[in-house]
Motif scaffolding. Structure first.
Motif, short mmCIF file in Angstrom:
data_model
loop_
_atom_site.label_atom_id
_atom_site.label_comp_id
_atom_site.label_asym_id
_atom_site.label_seq_id
_atom_site.Cartn_x
_atom_site.Cartn_y
_atom_site.Cartn_z
N LYS A 1 65.28 14.08 35.38
CA LYS A 1 66.75 14.03 35.50
C LYS A 1 67.39 15.01 34.54
CE LYS A 1 70.67 10.85 35.33
NZ LYS A 1 71.57 11.80 34.74
N GLU A 2 66.86 15.07 33.33
CA GLU A 2 67.40 16.00 32.33
C GLU A 2 67.23 17.45 32.81
OE1 GLU A 2 66.21 17.37 27.84
OE2 GLU A 2 66.04 15.24 28.32
N ILE A 3 66.09 17.78 33.37
CA ILE A 3 65.85 19.14 33.86
C ILE A 3 66.77 19.45 35.05
CG2 ILE A 3 64.13 20.60 35.02
CD1 ILE A 3 62.03 19.30 33.19
N LYS A 4 66.92 18.47 35.95
CA LYS A 4 67.82 18.69 37.10
C LYS A 4 69.26 18.91 36.64
CE LYS A 4 65.37 16.33 40.83
NZ LYS A 4 65.40 15.23 41.80
N ASP A 5 69.69 18.14 35.64
CA ASP A 5 71.03 18.32 35.10
C ASP A 5 71.18 19.71 34.47
OD1 ASP A 5 71.70 15.78 35.92
OD2 ASP A 5 71.49 14.87 33.92
N LYS A 6 70.16 20.14 33.77
CA LYS A 6 70.19 21.47 33.14
C LYS A 6 70.24 22.56 34.21
CE LYS A 6 67.78 24.10 29.59
NZ LYS A 6 66.63 24.12 28.67
N ILE A 7 69.46 22.39 35.29
CA ILE A 7 69.48 23.36 36.39
C ILE A 7 70.85 23.39 37.05
CG2 ILE A 7 68.59 23.80 38.72
CD1 ILE A 7 65.85 22.85 37.70
N ALA A 8 71.44 22.22 37.26
CA ALA A 8 72.77 22.15 37.87
C ALA A 8 73.80 22.84 36.97
CB ALA A 8 73.16 20.71 38.13
N HIS A 9 73.71 22.60 35.67
CA HIS A 9 74.63 23.23 34.72
C HIS A 9 74.45 24.75 34.74
CE1 HIS A 9 77.11 23.73 31.19
NE2 HIS A 9 76.13 24.39 30.59
N THR A 10 73.19 25.21 34.78
CA THR A 10 72.91 26.65 34.81
C THR A 10 73.43 27.27 36.10
OG1 THR A 10 70.93 26.26 33.47
CG2 THR A 10 71.09 28.38 34.60
N ARG A 11 73.24 26.59 37.22
CA ARG A 11 73.75 27.10 38.50
C ARG A 11 75.27 27.22 38.47
NH1 ARG A 11 70.00 23.91 42.80
NH2 ARG A 11 68.26 25.39 42.73
N LYS A 12 75.90 26.19 37.89
CA LYS A 12 77.36 26.21 37.80
C LYS A 12 77.82 27.37 36.93
CE LYS A 12 81.31 23.37 36.55
NZ LYS A 12 81.74 22.11 35.92
N ALA A 13 77.15 27.58 35.81
CA ALA A 13 77.51 28.69 34.92
C ALA A 13 77.26 30.03 35.61
CB ALA A 13 76.71 28.61 33.62
N LEU A 14 76.15 30.14 36.35
CA LEU A 14 75.84 31.36 37.08
C LEU A 14 76.90 31.63 38.16
CD1 LEU A 14 73.84 33.67 37.63
CD2 LEU A 14 72.65 32.13 39.19
N GLN A 15 77.31 30.57 38.86
CA GLN A 15 78.34 30.73 39.89
C GLN A 15 79.67 31.17 39.26
OE1 GLN A 15 77.82 30.51 43.20
NE2 GLN A 15 79.91 31.21 43.46
N GLU A 16 80.03 30.57 38.12
CA GLU A 16 81.27 30.95 37.44
C GLU A 16 81.20 32.40 36.98
OE1 GLU A 16 81.80 28.13 34.31
OE2 GLU A 16 82.39 26.51 35.68
N THR A 17 80.05 32.81 36.46
CA THR A 17 79.87 34.20 36.01
C THR A 17 79.95 35.15 37.19
OG1 THR A 17 78.45 33.40 34.23
CG2 THR A 17 78.36 35.74 34.70
N SER A 18 79.34 34.78 38.29
CA SER A 18 79.38 35.60 39.50
C SER A 18 80.81 35.73 40.01
CB SER A 18 78.48 34.98 40.57
OG SER A 18 78.54 35.70 41.76
N ASP A 19 81.57 34.62 39.99
CA ASP A 19 82.97 34.65 40.43
C ASP A 19 83.81 35.55 39.51
OD1 ASP A 19 82.31 32.95 42.51
OD2 ASP A 19 83.07 31.14 41.52
N LYS A 20 83.54 35.44 38.19
CA LYS A 20 84.27 36.29 37.25
C LYS A 20 83.96 37.76 37.47
CE LYS A 20 84.70 33.07 33.40
NZ LYS A 20 84.30 32.78 32.02
N LYS A 21 82.69 38.07 37.75
CA LYS A 21 82.30 39.45 38.00
C LYS A 21 82.98 39.98 39.24
CE LYS A 21 78.31 42.34 39.00
NZ LYS A 21 76.93 42.40 39.34
#
Length: 149
Positions: free
Chosen positions: A121-141
């Protein structure tokens, strides 16, 4: 002494020794049986201590207490020379010991599964957080690329 008398004397001594040995072996067998049952009880009591050490999660304390009670009962029956009942109690105690070992193993595996599920669960949460950060970075770019044009 004639040969017949010697043979009769040897036969009489042999017969009396055979009778004595029969009486003695009956007593020895009983004492041996009692010693054997005492050894079995002592062996199972030492295995109870091993079970307590194995049960580090304290999952089967009631069953271990019940096993100790049964072994005390077997000891009391042995003192009363109730050997058949002692064997029954010892058989029941052996089966209880096997059950306790299985329950200890199951509780350890259950704890291990819970720990692994928590890590997953901790790893899945970390992956979800990373995906969200990646999506936000992609949107900003993309937004910066649009404004730069």
């Amino acid at each position: 002494m004639t040969r017949a008398r010697r043979m009769w004397g040897v036969w009489a001594i042999g017969f009396s020794l055979t009778g004595s040995l029969t009486v003695m072996t009956g007593g020895v067998a009983r004492a041996g049986e009692e010693d054997d049952l005492q050894r079995q009880i002592d062996t199972q009591k030492s295995s109870v201590a091993d079970l307590e050490r194995l049960d580090d999660l304290k999952a089967v304390t009631d069953e271990i207490t019940r096993l100790r009670t049964w072994l005390d009962e077997a000891w009391g029956l042995r003192a009363k020379h109730e050997y058949d009942q002692v064997r029954e109690v010892l058989d029941r105690a052996l089966k209880q010991e096997d059950l306790i070992r299985a329950q200890i193993t199951a509780s350890k595996l259950r704890a291990q599964a819970v720990k692994r599920e928590a890590a997953l669960k901790e790893i899945k949460d970390k992956i979800a957080h990373t995906r969200k950060a990646l999506q936000e970075t992609s949107d900003k770019k993309k937004a910066l690329e649009r404004t730069a044009q």
